[in-house]
Design a protein around this motif. Structure first.
Motif, short mmCIF file in Angstrom:
data_model
loop_
_atom_site.label_atom_id
_atom_site.label_comp_id
_atom_site.label_asym_id
_atom_site.label_seq_id
_atom_site.Cartn_x
_atom_site.Cartn_y
_atom_site.Cartn_z
N THR A 98 -16.36 54.39 -47.69
CA THR A 98 -15.64 53.17 -48.05
C THR A 98 -14.14 53.44 -47.99
O THR A 98 -13.65 54.39 -48.62
CB THR A 98 -16.01 52.71 -49.47
N HIS A 133 -22.47 56.71 -46.94
CA HIS A 133 -21.62 55.52 -46.85
C HIS A 133 -20.17 55.92 -47.12
O HIS A 133 -19.88 56.57 -48.13
CB HIS A 133 -22.03 54.47 -47.89
N HIS A 173 -17.66 47.65 -56.25
CA HIS A 173 -18.38 47.20 -55.05
C HIS A 173 -19.62 48.07 -54.80
O HIS A 173 -20.71 47.55 -54.52
CB HIS A 173 -17.44 47.25 -53.85
N ILE A 174 -19.45 49.38 -54.92
CA ILE A 174 -20.58 50.30 -54.72
C ILE A 174 -21.65 50.06 -55.79
O ILE A 174 -22.86 50.05 -55.50
CB ILE A 174 -20.09 51.75 -54.75
N GLU A 197 -23.78 47.23 -54.87
CA GLU A 197 -24.67 47.55 -53.75
C GLU A 197 -25.93 48.28 -54.20
O GLU A 197 -27.02 48.05 -53.66
CB GLU A 197 -23.93 48.42 -52.72
N LEU A 234 -15.24 57.64 -51.02
CA LEU A 234 -14.07 56.76 -51.06
C LEU A 234 -12.91 57.50 -50.42
O LEU A 234 -12.52 58.57 -50.89
CB LEU A 234 -13.71 56.37 -52.49
N ALA A 264 -13.24 49.37 -55.65
CA ALA A 264 -14.17 49.96 -54.68
C ALA A 264 -15.42 50.48 -55.39
O ALA A 264 -16.54 50.32 -54.90
CB ALA A 264 -13.48 51.08 -53.92
N ASP A 288 -21.88 58.34 -51.40
CA ASP A 288 -20.76 57.45 -51.15
C ASP A 288 -19.47 58.27 -51.14
O ASP A 288 -19.31 59.20 -51.93
CB ASP A 288 -20.67 56.36 -52.22
#
Length: 250
Positions: free
Chosen positions: A36, A34, A73-74, A77, A6, A70, A4
């Protein structure tokens, strides 16, 4: 591995991480990437993610709230699918990134990179992180380029990413030394000959030549690496011979 990122500039990652080895790793399902945009998590109607520091001072700081939200949110997920893993804050004050660090990160199932901008971070953001990392003693306009470099170097160590699994361990720095010179066809190009030993078929002689030339290149170009390299007795003797060779030339 899931990675991930950010960032305030998610489009920066599309081309560099969508091509070549990292791109193929994603196509093969070895890496799940991913990105974000943490601006999406701001509660400010103007979508501000930064503010002036308390106590005054130059520049603006990234606010804690958008990044915390954020990260929440991860977490939702991946809940139940992956461990939290390592959370890496790109920061000039962090641990200097090198090949050993890349190999260490490649053992994780989940990595998160937080890319900063502006003058710095609200200090409370550091409560989210496990690592603070830097490419070196210089300042970039943001953490995105540094994160791309770290991801590229790390993904090479993920099992199955490289066709030849010996490749990452033979790279420069993997054994503390620079890589030996390499050649391919033709053996004679504009009068420049490939060293005869490499076409001899004698694998022991080839291995010895490569070891010596790796030491030679490191001695001449990056002697600082030799101070912390773990040399075998055979390598130590070779290195001493090389030093004497160059002393004689002086």
């Amino acid at each position: 591995m899931r990675i991930d990122i950010l960032s305030l500039f998610p489009n920066m990652f599309a081309a560099p991480l969508g091509e070549s080895i990292v791109g193929r790793a994603q196509e093969d399902g070895l890496v799940d990437l991913h990105v974000t945009d943490f601006r999406q998590f701001t509660t400010d109607k103007h979508r501000h993610v930064d503010d002036a520091p308390f106590g005054g001072g130059a520049g603006m700081l990234l606010q804690a709230q958008p990044i915390f939200d954020a990260m929440d949110h991860i977490k939702k997920e991946i809940d139940g699918q992956l461990p939290r893993g390592r959370v890496i804050l790109m920061d000039p004050a962090g641990r200097k990134f090198d090949q050993d660090y890349a190999q260490e990160l490649a053992e994780e199932d989940h990595l998160t990179f937080i890319c900063g901008h502006y003058e710095g971070y609200d200090e409370r953001i550091r409560q989210l992180v496990t690592d603070e990392a830097s490419l070196g003693d210089y300042v970039l306009t943001g953490g995105e380029l540094a994160a791309m470099v770290m991801i590229d170097a790390t993904v090479r160590f993920v099992p199955g990413v490289l066709g030849n699994q010996e490749s990452p361990t033979g790279d420069s720095f993997s054994n503390g030394l620079l890589e030996y010179p390499q050649y391919t066809r033709p053996a004679d190009f504009r009068g420049m000959q490939v060293p005869e030993v490499l076409t001899s078929g004698n694998h022991q002689k080839i291995a010895e030549w490569r070891m010596r030339e790796s030491l030679r290149r490191t001695l001449l170009r990056r002697p600082d690496l030799l101070e912390k390299a773990h040399l075998s007795p055979e390598q130590a003797i070779m290195l001493q011979d090389l030093k004497l060779e160059y002393e004689d030339l002086d």
